[in-house]
Design an enzyme around this catalytic site. Structure first.
Site, mmCIF file in Angstrom:
data_model
loop_
_atom_site.group_PDB
_atom_site.id
_atom_site.type_symbol
_atom_site.label_atom_id
_atom_site.label_comp_id
_atom_site.label_asym_id
_atom_site.label_seq_id
_atom_site.Cartn_x
_atom_site.Cartn_y
_atom_site.Cartn_z
ATOM 1 N N ARG A 54 0.845 -1.189 0.000
ATOM 2 C CA ARG A 54 0.000 0.000 0.000
ATOM 3 C C ARG A 54 0.882 1.240 0.000
ATOM 4 O O ARG A 54 2.085 1.150 0.159
ATOM 5 C CB ARG A 54 -0.946 0.004 1.215
ATOM 6 C CG ARG A 54 -0.184 -0.360 2.488
ATOM 7 C CD ARG A 54 -0.569 0.359 3.694
ATOM 8 N NE ARG A 54 -0.450 1.789 3.550
ATOM 9 C CZ ARG A 54 0.698 2.463 3.667
ATOM 10 N NH1 ARG A 54 1.860 1.861 3.892
ATOM 11 N NH2 ARG A 54 0.717 3.781 3.545
ATOM 12 N N GLY A 55 0.223 2.405 -0.176
ATOM 13 C CA GLY A 55 0.990 3.642 -0.307
ATOM 14 C C GLY A 55 1.217 3.906 -1.790
ATOM 15 O O GLY A 55 1.545 2.988 -2.545
ATOM 16 N N ALA A 56 1.012 5.159 -2.211
ATOM 17 C CA ALA A 56 0.915 5.464 -3.639
ATOM 18 C C ALA A 56 2.105 4.972 -4.489
ATOM 19 O O ALA A 56 1.910 4.203 -5.438
ATOM 20 C CB ALA A 56 0.682 6.956 -3.812
ATOM 21 N N ARG A 90 -7.100 -0.252 -7.114
ATOM 22 C CA ARG A 90 -7.460 0.832 -6.181
ATOM 23 C C ARG A 90 -7.684 2.108 -7.000
ATOM 24 O O ARG A 90 -6.988 2.314 -7.996
ATOM 25 C CB ARG A 90 -6.368 1.038 -5.110
ATOM 26 C CG ARG A 90 -6.283 -0.142 -4.144
ATOM 27 C CD ARG A 90 -5.457 0.166 -2.926
ATOM 28 N NE ARG A 90 -6.119 1.098 -2.037
ATOM 29 C CZ ARG A 90 -5.518 1.665 -0.990
ATOM 30 N NH1 ARG A 90 -4.259 1.399 -0.728
ATOM 31 N NH2 ARG A 90 -6.168 2.500 -0.204
ATOM 32 N N GLN A 192 -2.239 3.165 9.937
ATOM 33 C CA GLN A 192 -0.944 3.118 9.237
ATOM 34 C C GLN A 192 0.139 3.896 9.989
ATOM 35 O O GLN A 192 1.314 3.568 9.892
ATOM 36 C CB GLN A 192 -1.078 3.699 7.816
ATOM 37 C CG GLN A 192 -1.861 2.832 6.857
ATOM 38 C CD GLN A 192 -3.310 3.250 6.758
ATOM 39 O OE1 GLN A 192 -3.894 3.726 7.741
ATOM 40 N NE2 GLN A 192 -3.916 3.078 5.605
ATOM 41 N N ASP A 233 -1.632 11.101 -2.508
ATOM 42 C CA ASP A 233 -2.028 10.008 -3.402
ATOM 43 C C ASP A 233 -2.339 10.512 -4.804
ATOM 44 O O ASP A 233 -2.248 9.761 -5.775
ATOM 45 C CB ASP A 233 -3.229 9.253 -2.814
ATOM 46 C CG ASP A 233 -2.777 8.458 -1.593
ATOM 47 O OD1 ASP A 233 -2.730 9.042 -0.495
ATOM 48 O OD2 ASP A 233 -2.419 7.282 -1.765
ATOM 49 N N ASN A 243 -5.044 12.953 -0.027
ATOM 50 C CA ASN A 243 -4.189 12.134 0.838
ATOM 51 C C ASN A 243 -5.089 11.440 1.863
ATOM 52 O O ASN A 243 -6.309 11.626 1.874
ATOM 53 C CB ASN A 243 -3.109 12.987 1.511
ATOM 54 C CG ASN A 243 -2.060 12.136 2.199
ATOM 55 O OD1 ASN A 243 -1.525 11.184 1.604
ATOM 56 N ND2 ASN A 243 -1.755 12.421 3.452
ATOM 57 N N LYS A 244 -4.481 10.643 2.710
ATOM 58 C CA LYS A 244 -5.216 9.837 3.685
ATOM 59 C C LYS A 244 -6.246 10.669 4.452
ATOM 60 O O LYS A 244 -5.965 11.804 4.850
ATOM 61 C CB LYS A 244 -4.205 9.187 4.642
ATOM 62 C CG LYS A 244 -4.791 8.283 5.704
ATOM 63 C CD LYS A 244 -5.724 7.213 5.151
ATOM 64 C CE LYS A 244 -5.056 6.298 4.138
ATOM 65 N NZ LYS A 244 -6.041 5.399 3.451
HETATM 66 O O1 MRU Z 1 -4.643 3.642 1.921
HETATM 67 P P1 MRU Z 1 -3.148 3.724 1.888
HETATM 68 O O2 MRU Z 1 -2.494 3.195 3.117
HETATM 69 O O3 MRU Z 1 -2.572 3.183 0.606
HETATM 70 O O4 MRU Z 1 -2.899 5.296 1.872
HETATM 71 C C1 MRU Z 1 -1.590 5.794 1.792
HETATM 72 C C2 MRU Z 1 -1.532 7.247 1.987
HETATM 73 O O5 MRU Z 1 -2.514 7.938 2.049
HETATM 74 C C3 MRU Z 1 -0.169 7.857 2.001
HETATM 75 O O6 MRU Z 1 -0.164 8.978 2.823
HETATM 76 C C4 MRU Z 1 0.124 8.252 0.563
HETATM 77 O O7 MRU Z 1 0.193 7.122 -0.267
HETATM 78 C C5 MRU Z 1 1.242 9.132 0.349
HETATM 79 S S1 MRU Z 1 2.828 8.614 0.857
HETATM 80 C C6 MRU Z 1 3.483 7.577 -0.161
#
Ligand code: MRU
Length: 339
Positions: A54-56, A90, A192, A233, A243-244
């Site tokens: 996970r993570g962009a 996703r 996270q 993201d 973002n999250k």
């Molecule tokens: O749902 P996730 O855990 O994939 O979300 C990740 C985030 O929101 C991160 O903050 C985002 O990808 C930026 S950092 C690489």
């Protein structure tokens, strides 16, 4: 980055032309550190969907590797099945779509299996290098007396192949001899921050404190936060940042209390085709993530427990959009972008 003193990446190619993709199973952290290895592209697609990866930038790299596997193993269905399959894993992080387009363009030239693997490896390497360079720019911003740093979600190396996005600046600051204190939002519902960011920082020997998400605004009001650094993201053409979930609320409190808010993101996170934040698709995830929690019991077994009454429903938007006007600067590998 380091785990037990040994260098790892969140996702990488393992072996040569007959090799496979290796990744860290992030759902087990911080309790168990395990890697997975597979040569089946469907396993990669599932790993993204299930948030093992996970993570962009990490999901972008995972898709690139998965598509290289699809080209080697199941080429006849590359365009009609595997590209749509990975694009559907996703919806919000644009890095996934960027990586799919890169691999699609490469495949259009009828490359060898090794050429596609090389392209995916180069994609992941470029993300890691962009993060390293971004970290140097970010560290310059943070070096100006801003060392009590609040971060949200995991914008660390687990989320971004290597170095991280937000954490790259913190790691560069520490490498330059500074001693940042990182305030880590736990980041409900999947935690996270508490599970991943705090673990990462701890592995690198950087001081951090986990706090409840609801404590962030109060810590700012008490003068306990010098700067906020988050990842992204997707960044729309007008500079709005997805973002999250919780980042928007942080931005409101930061404005109120005069705390600078930096967004760290490599160029693969910029979506010029998306005019403004309102055009960014926001992932709505299963309400089980809010109603249940996963953890480890006293005997070391992973357990899932219900935290809400049986039959109660939940809403679970996974991301929000922070307007560009709330952001002090977006830092990419090419430097800072200010409103
Ligand atoms: O749902 P996730 O855990 O994939 O979300 C990740 C985030 O929101 C991160 O903050 C985002 O990808 C930026 S950092 C690489």
């Amino acid at each position: 980055m380091l785990v037990g003193g040994k260098a790892y990446r969140a996702v990488n190619w393992h072996g040569g032309g007959d090799g496979a993709v290796q990744w860290i199973e992030q759902r087990l952290l911080p309790h168990r550190f395990e890697q997975r290895l597979s040569a089946d592209p469907e396993q990669l697609a599932l790993a993204i969907e299930q948030m093992q990866i996970r993570g962009a930038p990490s999901i972008g790299a995972a898709a690139a590797f998965g598509l290289a596997l699809a080209w080697r193993e199941k080429r006849a269905r590359f365009f009609d099945h595997w590209l749509p399959r990975f694009r559907a894993t996703r919806p919000t992080a644009v890095n996934l779509f960027d990586a799919c387009s890169v691999m699609e363009r490469c495949a259009a030239g009828e490359p060898s299996a090794q050429d596609m693997i090389d392209r995916a490896v180069a994609y992941a390497d470029a993300e890691a290098d962009a993060n390293r360079r971004m970290g140097l720019h970010l560290a310059e911003c943070l070096a100006v007396g801003e060392r009590r740093i609040l971060t949200h979600c995991n914008a660390g190396w687990l989320a971004a192949v290597d170095w991280g996005t937000a954490t790259a600046g913190i790691y560069q600051l520490a490498a330059a001899g500074e001693s940042p204190l990182v305030r880590v939002d736990e980041t409900r519902p999947r935690l996270q921050g508490a599970r991943l960011t705090a673990w990462e920082l701890h592995q690198q020997g950087i001081e951090c404190r986990i706090q409840a998400d609801a404590a962030a605004a109060w810590m700012m009001a008490m003068g306990q936060v010098d700067a906020i650094v988050v990842g992204a993201d997707r960044i729309a053409a007008n500079g709005d940042v997805a973002n999250k979930i919780g980042t928007y609320a942080l931005s409101l409190a930061a404005r109120e209390h005069g705390v600078p808010l930096y967004v760290a993101a490599p160029s693969s996170t910029f979506d010029a085709g998306c005019r403004r934040g309102a055009d960014i698709p926001i992932e709505e995830r299963d309400d089980e993530e809010v109603l249940f929690m996963d953890g480890i019991d006293g005997d070391g077994h992973m357990r899932r427990i219900r935290v809400a009454a049986d039959g109660v429903a939940a809403s679970n938007p996974a991301f929000d959009v922070t307007p560009w006007s709330h952001i002090t600067a977006i830092i990419s590998e090419s430097g800072p972008w200010r409103p």
